[in-house]
Motif scaffolding. Sequence first.
Motif, PDB file in Angstrom:
ATOM      1  N   ASP A   8       6.128   9.843   1.539  1.00  0.00           N
ATOM      2  CA  ASP A   8       5.981   9.400   2.859  1.00  0.00           C
ATOM      3  C   ASP A   8       4.540   9.458   3.321  1.00  0.00           C
ATOM      4  O   ASP A   8       3.793  10.246   2.863  1.00  0.00           O
ATOM      5  CB  ASP A   8       6.827  10.655   3.847  1.00  0.00           C
ATOM      6  CG  ASP A   8       8.204  10.550   3.647  1.00  0.00           C
ATOM      7  OD1 ASP A   8       8.668   9.848   3.232  1.00  0.00           O
ATOM      8  OD2 ASP A   8       8.956  11.836   4.178  1.00  0.00           O
ATOM      9  N   HIS A  12       6.633   0.456  11.190  1.00  0.00           N
ATOM     10  CA  HIS A  12       7.349   1.607  10.337  1.00  0.00           C
ATOM     11  C   HIS A  12       8.416   1.233   9.620  1.00  0.00           C
ATOM     12  O   HIS A  12       9.283   0.257   9.850  1.00  0.00           O
ATOM     13  CB  HIS A  12       8.218   2.572  11.476  1.00  0.00           C
ATOM     14  CG  HIS A  12       7.182   3.295  12.239  1.00  0.00           C
ATOM     15  ND1 HIS A  12       7.360   4.754  12.486  1.00  0.00           N
ATOM     16  CD2 HIS A  12       5.783   3.178  12.812  1.00  0.00           C
ATOM     17  CE1 HIS A  12       6.329   5.133  12.986  1.00  0.00           C
ATOM     18  NE2 HIS A  12       5.530   4.453  13.460  1.00  0.00           N
ATOM     19  N   PRO A  29      11.030   2.266   7.090  1.00  0.00           N
ATOM     20  CA  PRO A  29      12.112   3.191   6.691  1.00  0.00           C
ATOM     21  C   PRO A  29      12.570   2.636   5.380  1.00  0.00           C
ATOM     22  O   PRO A  29      12.533   1.596   4.896  1.00  0.00           O
ATOM     23  CB  PRO A  29      13.289   3.200   7.730  1.00  0.00           C
ATOM     24  CG  PRO A  29      13.348   1.813   8.335  1.00  0.00           C
ATOM     25  CD  PRO A  29      11.964   1.314   8.078  1.00  0.00           C
ATOM     26  N   ARG A  48       3.334   2.359   8.419  1.00  0.00           N
ATOM     27  CA  ARG A  48       4.066   3.861   8.142  1.00  0.00           C
ATOM     28  C   ARG A  48       5.216   3.625   7.340  1.00  0.00           C
ATOM     29  O   ARG A  48       5.852   2.610   7.456  1.00  0.00           O
ATOM     30  CB  ARG A  48       4.400   4.425   9.541  1.00  0.00           C
ATOM     31  CG  ARG A  48       5.424   5.769   9.268  1.00  0.00           C
ATOM     32  CD  ARG A  48       4.578   7.108   9.732  1.00  0.00           C
ATOM     33  NE  ARG A  48       5.605   8.158   9.654  1.00  0.00           N
ATOM     34  CZ  ARG A  48       5.679   8.912   8.586  1.00  0.00           C
ATOM     35  NH1 ARG A  48       4.747   8.551   7.652  1.00  0.00           N
ATOM     36  NH2 ARG A  48       6.429   9.997   8.634  1.00  0.00           N
ATOM     37  N   MET A  88       8.171   5.408   4.168  1.00  0.00           N
ATOM     38  CA  MET A  88       8.780   6.319   3.824  1.00  0.00           C
ATOM     39  C   MET A  88       9.187   6.485   2.268  1.00  0.00           C
ATOM     40  O   MET A  88       9.137   5.271   1.507  1.00  0.00           O
ATOM     41  CB  MET A  88      10.428   6.508   4.394  1.00  0.00           C
ATOM     42  CG  MET A  88      10.338   6.292   6.000  1.00  0.00           C
ATOM     43  SD  MET A  88       9.310   7.724   6.598  1.00  0.00           S
ATOM     44  CE  MET A  88      10.193   8.892   6.163  1.00  0.00           C
ATOM     45  N   THR A  89       9.390   7.473   1.692  1.00  0.00           N
ATOM     46  CA  THR A  89       9.560   7.649   0.332  1.00  0.00           C
ATOM     47  C   THR A  89      10.852   6.682  -0.304  1.00  0.00           C
ATOM     48  O   THR A  89      11.854   6.531   0.683  1.00  0.00           O
ATOM     49  CB  THR A  89      10.063   9.019  -0.364  1.00  0.00           C
ATOM     50  OG1 THR A  89       9.013   9.860   0.248  1.00  0.00           O
ATOM     51  CG2 THR A  89      10.227   9.038  -1.680  1.00  0.00           C
ATOM     52  N   MET A 120      10.212  -0.050   0.805  1.00  0.00           N
ATOM     53  CA  MET A 120       9.622  -1.233  -0.082  1.00  0.00           C
ATOM     54  C   MET A 120       8.239  -1.290   0.533  1.00  0.00           C
ATOM     55  O   MET A 120       7.835  -1.417   1.890  1.00  0.00           O
ATOM     56  CB  MET A 120      10.252  -2.312   0.738  1.00  0.00           C
ATOM     57  CG  MET A 120       9.842  -3.684  -0.177  1.00  0.00           C
ATOM     58  SD  MET A 120      11.069  -5.293   0.020  1.00  0.00           S
ATOM     59  CE  MET A 120       9.878  -6.448  -0.427  1.00  0.00           C
ATOM     60  N   GLY A 147      14.641  -4.291  -0.694  1.00  0.00           N
ATOM     61  CA  GLY A 147      14.162  -3.135  -0.397  1.00  0.00           C
ATOM     62  C   GLY A 147      15.418  -2.004  -0.541  1.00  0.00           C
ATOM     63  O   GLY A 147      15.296  -0.971  -0.032  1.00  0.00           O
ATOM     64  N   TYR A 153      13.669  10.374   8.990  1.00  0.00           N
ATOM     65  CA  TYR A 153      14.776   9.624   9.150  1.00  0.00           C
ATOM     66  C   TYR A 153      15.768  10.516   8.307  1.00  0.00           C
ATOM     67  O   TYR A 153      16.778  10.392   7.806  1.00  0.00           O
ATOM     68  CB  TYR A 153      14.887   8.346   8.467  1.00  0.00           C
ATOM     69  CG  TYR A 153      14.339   7.260   9.370  1.00  0.00           C
ATOM     70  CD1 TYR A 153      12.863   6.936   8.881  1.00  0.00           C
ATOM     71  CD2 TYR A 153      14.799   6.424  10.278  1.00  0.00           C
ATOM     72  CE1 TYR A 153      12.135   6.072   9.606  1.00  0.00           C
ATOM     73  CE2 TYR A 153      14.035   5.483  10.826  1.00  0.00           C
ATOM     74  CZ  TYR A 153      12.829   5.292  10.662  1.00  0.00           C
ATOM     75  OH  TYR A 153      11.888   4.473  11.248  1.00  0.00           O
TER      76      TYR A 153
END
Lengths: 411, 411
Positions: A51, A76, A78, A94, A96-97, A100, B200, B260
């Motif tokens: 993240d 962002h 996700p 931003r 997330m783990t 892509m 993704g 999330y």
Amino acid sequence: MTVEQARALLLRCAQPADAVEVELVDAFGRRLAASVQTEEPIPHFRRSGMDGYAVRTSDLANVNAAAPVELEVIEHIPCGVEPQYMITVGKAARIMTGAMVPEGADAVIMQEMTELVESEGRSIVRIQKKVASGTNITPIGEEAREGTLVLEAGERIGAGHTAILASLGYSRVPVYRKPKVAILSTGSELLQLSDPMQMGKIRNSNAYMLSAQIIAAGGQPQLIGQIPDDYPRAEQMLYDLLSSDADLIVTTGGVSVGDYDIMADFFLRWEGTTLFNKIAMRPGSPTTAGSWRNKLLFGLSGNPSACFVGFELFVRPVIQQLQGAVVDHAQTVTCHLAVDYKKVNAYPRYVRGYWYSNGGEHYAKPVGRDKSSAILSLKEANCLIVIPPTKTGFPAGDIVQIIPLDGAMSK
Amino acid sequence: MTVEQARALLLRCAQPADAVEVELVDAFGRRLAASVQTEEPIPHFRRSGMDGYAVRTSDLANVNAAAPVELEVIEHIPCGVEPQYMITVGKAARIMTGAMVPEGADAVIMQEMTELVESEGRSIVRIQKKVASGTNITPIGEEAREGTLVLEAGERIGAGHTAILASLGYSRVPVYRKPKVAILSTGSELLQLSDPMQMGKIRNSNAYMLSAQIIAAGGQPQLIGQIPDDYPRAEQMLYDLLSSDADLIVTTGGVSVGDYDIMADFFLRWEGTTLFNKIAMRPGSPTTAGSWRNKLLFGLSGNPSACFVGFELFVRPVIQQLQGAVVDHAQTVTCHLAVDYKKVNAYPRYVRGYWYSNGGEHYAKPVGRDKSSAILSLKEANCLIVIPPTKTGFPAGDIVQIIPLDGAMSK
């Protein structure tokens, strides 16, 4: 004939069964009937390992605690979403783990190494530390390129295989059919399980033990019952089964050359080819096997331990090969004898043993009385210890080969 | 919280499921729901260990090659038949392996040490060698006396247990019900297996991997599907499942504290008791678990390896205990590191490993890249290597604990 020669003979006769397709959730423990290749690289997109923020490391070339860099957060991202924007000079996203990494970015900087500032309606991330290009990004194909052979036919499908099959989109899986193994018992001393005990008789435990061993080996047991004492009827029953859809037939008892040994008689007179009827081993030396029209018939000993050992050494590898397994050795493990072995053996001995580790060393010791009629010690055993022929025995500490049994080393 | 503390907390919450009765042939791999005692001694009659002659050793007191003794053979005793006659002075009976030794006889002399002579319509056995009293006779109760505890509740039923149960007349067996384990996934990045790949996104492999791990642990997996991204609907789904007949609920993904992470949110707000939401371990530190009305809910990581490790360390022992298993340790084995371990760990690390023996010594080495997102190396692993916290790493040869995985050491 040695154990190894007998096994080699058998494995030359055992052809894999046909393939069937099963749901992935039902494939656990089965064996793959086809090899599996990746159709796309794994991963198939640049994946974030953290993240944090996707950045261009060139933007951070001169950064330090006294001179932080501020980048505008333009998106962002996700997991599961394709980024909308490319990262250009002075920008970041931003992320997330598992998500892509957007084009233009060449590193993901951990969230904990950053500070987010809202300024005039814009999100700004403040960074005080350099990161190397590539940091926290798993490149496309790092685990496997497109077309990589990841699973081979014959492999037993465990949890890891299941994960791989799922990730490659296999909702159904080609596996080998479970070999049907017919079980027959001989012996007028045998009572059915529900019969009251009678003097001189015992209950038929071998057939049920074999059924469990067959399941453990991946086969499908068929408990046929008792072979009649009457020779013509016994012969008819055996030929009927040899002509049936059973892939293998396993009998227990009646193989030594005594007064009432009907299987020994059958193997002398039948139309099949007897592969062996005596093995240089203890227990289980009268273990017999033969082939009739490409179907194998086993005559295992009626003694519980000899029956157990005969199955593990000869029937299990055949059942595995019928499911496409590559069986090219006895699947032995080496460890140290935990105690002196003092008996004299003219032949190799397969001793029920308990295998354990202690302080990094692995030991095996015989369990129970080493009598082939013993039944209670079968449950203590988690291996067979292979004791070579010896005139002197072996001292504790000597290296021995063991054959791990189903569930060895776990409870 | 340490792994050991977390496991101890969980095991205090897991009560064995109820018992059911199954056919003995269906009991393999299940766990006994009652202990088993012998109702009769084993063996329950004096059993011959050889094909030969039942004799009185007092008749052979002065025998030698120059002065053989001749005994009249008064009966043939096959297996399963109660002898008709007592052996008196000068008499013997032909007897088969496993048959009941007649009264009066105190030894069985091997057939190969005798010579049979027919004389005037009578059968005479000629013996040239002494035998000790008791030779080749298994006394009543040698293996077990009446009332011996032979199997304990909670034991996993293997082939040896099956043989014992059969010999004691158990055609049906009390076993613990298979715990029903519901599996839920989170993550909008997840595709169903049959979906075409999208940029993704990844396919849902954890749910299927968990289903295989649940089967290996003795549970019954229920693939429920995806937790909605929408919090109120997700919450409703989780409470519905907690109120269902599932014995355990396992979710994968959404447990780190990110943007999330719906399971992390749920565990913050729910009516249950959160037992832990952070474990001092890698991978899988965000592994979370809690209890709602005596039902356990697990939040495992969404990373394949972290999910796998979280299951093996925490869910497997719970499933085993729900089947009555006595789980009082991590079921570890010790062996030697095959290679240097060079990483620095602030926390214990559970590394996917390959365990093997060579020349009597047992070794374990890490497999694949030690990244928690890696999936291919899961199938190579046959153990988890437990690496304690270290600032220096460990040299090859050091003793380590390993946790064997399903099917370890057999193919």
